[in-house]
Design a protein around this motif. Structure first.
Motif, short mmCIF file in Angstrom:
data_model
loop_
_atom_site.label_atom_id
_atom_site.label_comp_id
_atom_site.label_asym_id
_atom_site.label_seq_id
_atom_site.Cartn_x
_atom_site.Cartn_y
_atom_site.Cartn_z
N PHE A 1 31.91 32.59 34.70
CA PHE A 1 32.41 33.65 35.58
C PHE A 1 31.28 34.57 36.02
N ILE A 2 30.40 34.91 35.09
CA ILE A 2 29.27 35.79 35.43
C ILE A 2 28.37 35.13 36.47
N VAL A 3 28.12 33.83 36.32
CA VAL A 3 27.21 33.12 37.23
C VAL A 3 27.89 32.82 38.57
N ASN A 4 29.08 32.24 38.51
CA ASN A 4 29.72 31.72 39.72
C ASN A 4 30.68 32.71 40.39
N GLY A 5 31.18 33.67 39.63
CA GLY A 5 32.08 34.67 40.21
C GLY A 5 33.52 34.24 40.31
N TYR A 6 33.89 33.11 39.71
CA TYR A 6 35.29 32.69 39.75
C TYR A 6 35.56 31.70 38.62
N LEU A 7 36.83 31.58 38.25
CA LEU A 7 37.31 30.55 37.34
C LEU A 7 38.65 30.05 37.89
N VAL A 8 38.93 28.77 37.74
CA VAL A 8 40.23 28.23 38.11
C VAL A 8 41.03 28.05 36.83
N LEU A 9 42.22 28.67 36.81
CA LEU A 9 43.10 28.65 35.65
C LEU A 9 44.44 28.04 36.05
N GLN A 10 45.25 27.72 35.05
CA GLN A 10 46.55 27.10 35.34
C GLN A 10 47.65 27.76 34.54
N ASN A 11 48.62 28.33 35.24
CA ASN A 11 49.81 28.89 34.60
C ASN A 11 50.83 27.77 34.42
N PHE B 1 35.47 40.61 42.26
CA PHE B 1 35.99 41.27 43.44
C PHE B 1 35.09 41.10 44.66
N ASP B 2 33.79 40.95 44.47
CA ASP B 2 32.86 40.93 45.59
C ASP B 2 32.44 39.52 46.01
N LEU B 3 33.16 38.51 45.54
CA LEU B 3 32.82 37.13 45.91
C LEU B 3 33.16 36.89 47.38
N TRP B 4 32.24 36.27 48.11
CA TRP B 4 32.52 35.89 49.49
C TRP B 4 33.57 34.78 49.49
N HIS B 5 34.57 34.90 50.37
CA HIS B 5 35.64 33.91 50.43
C HIS B 5 36.27 33.91 51.83
N LYS B 6 37.08 32.90 52.10
CA LYS B 6 37.79 32.83 53.37
C LYS B 6 38.94 31.83 53.24
N SER C 1 30.16 46.90 42.78
CA SER C 1 29.51 46.84 41.47
C SER C 1 29.24 45.41 41.07
N HIS C 2 28.03 45.14 40.59
CA HIS C 2 27.74 43.82 40.04
C HIS C 2 28.52 43.59 38.75
N ARG C 3 28.63 44.63 37.95
CA ARG C 3 29.40 44.51 36.71
C ARG C 3 30.89 44.45 37.04
N PRO C 4 31.65 43.60 36.33
CA PRO C 4 33.05 43.37 36.73
C PRO C 4 34.00 44.49 36.32
#
Length: 522
Positions: free
Chosen positions: A16-26, A170-175, A116-119
């Protein structure tokens, strides 16, 4: 309420720190997802997008966020007392309704005075149906959360069965990607905020060192390690052992590499100089010159390296914050986080003497120091009277993050909240604001009141209850919906008899019927 937690592992936190995301499954019943889909579809087709009201409009959505997977992930990243932000949205991607390639790359509008870089903040993208790449899931750009400019990196399209979640910095680029299927695609976006700085790891930490990538062309090992240490509650943490695969090199060699024509070579050299700490102090001047490098990876690594090499690096960062370009000053404010409490005296000086940009950045950096910046509280309270609204806002947020000296801090925040609400009816109430960093935050109508209420949500329980309730009561009367929302939540956290009385009074006019729609008659 489900009290079980599926906490993240060390590897998941490092990812998460490196990539900025995780895929999880409910893992929830299919019928629950289908039922929510039916309600959402009805609302969209007959009433329009409910926006922030999506949760009370479809209350079953709350069950998605009360599972061991979701609560465990949010607790791991944000701590056990995270808060669901009042802004949330139902994203609706119809087949072929976009230009080729999908939507525009962007970062979401943020809620603090600075990113913020810190989450301190995260988002969840929740899919209520089975999602495949041709349905246009939200594309994410791994590692881009630390980039102000859109970087040229490969993208990922998270897919999976109903209940798939992308936990996103929060600051990950996405679309939104292009929906080429014949199906409507739905996605729930919810946002969450950390209320206190970490004091201990809140994930399933096994005391191992993080497994960060070695020699990635866009790597930020010092930045990553700084975030890891902060999340562990280690305010003055040192870089971990480099590992056999991470060849540091000699200081003179690294210093020479800072002048390389290749930006990747410069970035790696700066990162390694930060990793070796004080042994790289002789490169302080060259690193300071690279903070404004046109290559953002170089500039960030140089700033964080300066934060790790000791007094000469801290002095260089303070100078850039006071007198550097806007870009260099902002990077310096991020890098100085790595210096920890050693930077506090210089930041207090900058808060009182620098130009507007430097004063605001100094307040931001003090907040990121948390309790270690306790000596700065009097100066930050003084800054609540600064001529610049942006400086005042950074100071108000910092006081809530520091969380110390509540007997001084809370009366000042209550006064700021009251005065900001009183001034809402005045023309030109935001005098002194040069729009630094906040030009795209028109969605917050009362930025000072909003921030004061957020800080009272964080630390209001530490103060005199009657005083805090009086301020939050004023916040409930704000014209700004987010100031009202935070005031409401802060009163809920207090739970005193007086706070509950104010909440009940507020409920009577603010409660919202999720079943009311244009066709209803009673």
């Amino acid at each position: 309420m489900n009290n079980e937690l599926n906490l993240l592992s060390d590897q998941q936190m490092a990812d998460f720190i490196v990539n900025g995301y995780l895929v999880l499954q409910n893992d929830l019943p299919k019928e629950l997802h289908r039922g929510v889909m039916r309600q959402i579809d009805y609302a969209l087709q007959n009433e329009g997008n409910p926006g922030n009201n999506i949760l009370p409009r479809v209350p079953d959505i709350g069950k998605f966020f009360d599972t061991p997977v979701v609560k465990g992930a949010l607790t791991s990243v944000l701590g056990p007392d995270y808060y669901m932000h009042p802004h949330r949205h139902m994203h609706y991607n119809q087949p072929g309704n976009q230009a080729p390639g999908g939507g525009q790359w962007h970062k979401d509008g943020y809620w603090s005075a600075m990113r913020s870089h810190r989450p301190w903040w995260v988002m969840m993208f929740y899919y209520t149906q089975d999602i495949t790449e041709d349905m246009g899931p939200t594309a994410v750009m791994p590692g881009s959360q630390y980039s102000e400019k859109l970087p040229g990196r490969e993208t990922v399209l998270p897919t999976g069965k109903a209940g798939t979640i992308a936990l996103v910095h929060f600051d990950l680029w996405h679309k939104a990607s292009l929906n080429t299927s014949g199906l409507d695609r739905y996605m729930l976006k919810f946002q969450f905020v950390r209320l206190r700085e970490p004091v201990l790891p809140s994930w399933n930490h096994a005391d191992g060192e993080p497994d960060f990538p070695v020699d990635a062309p866009d790597g930020h090992r010092v930045l990553w390690q700084d975030t890891w240490n902060w999340l562990r509650g280690d305010r003055d943490g040192k870089p971990a052992e480099a590992g056999e695969a991470f060849e540091l090199g000699e200081p003179d060699e690294l210093n020479a590499a800072l002048s390389a024509a290749d930006a990747v070579v410069r970035a790696r050299a700066a990162d390694r100089l930060g990793w070796i700490g004080k042994a790289g102090a002789g490169s302080a001047a060259k690193l300071a010159g690279l903070v404004s490098d046109a290559a953002e990876d170089v500039g960030l690594n140089a700033a964080y390296a300066l934060g790790r090499i000791g007094a000469s690096g801290t002095e260089a960062l303070l100078g850039l914050m006071k007198r550097g370009s806007k870009q260099a000053a902002q990077r310096a404010a991020y890098g100085i986080q790595a210096a920890g409490a050693a930077a506090v005296p210089g930041l207090v000086e900058a808060l009182r003497q620098a130009e507007e940009n430097g004063r605001g950045l100094a307040a931001f950096a003090l907040g990121m120091n948390g309790a270690g910046a306790s000596p700065a509280v009097p100066a930050l309270i003084e800054a609540l009277g600064d001529e610049s609204e942006w400086v005042r806002r950074n100071a108000a947020e910092a006081l809530g993050m520091i969380g110390e000296r509540a007997d001084e801090t809370i009366p000042a925040l209550v006064r700021l909240l009251r005065e900001s609400v009183e001034r809402e009816s005045e023309a030109g109430a935001s005098d002194g604001n040069s729009n630094l960093y906040v030009a795209n935050q028109a969605y917050i109508a009362n930025k000072l009141g909003y921030t004061a209420a957020l800080s009272l949500l964080r630390i209001g329980k530490l103060g005199d209850p009657e005083l805090v309730v009086s301020g939050l009561r004023a916040g409930l009367a704000s014209k700004d919906r987010y100031t009202r929302a935070y005031s409401f939540e802060a009163l809920t956290a207090l739970r005193t008899e007086e706070a509950i009385g104010v909440l009940i009074q507020h409920y009577r006019t603010a409660r919202w019927c999720p079943d009311t729609h244009p066709a209803s008659t009673f």
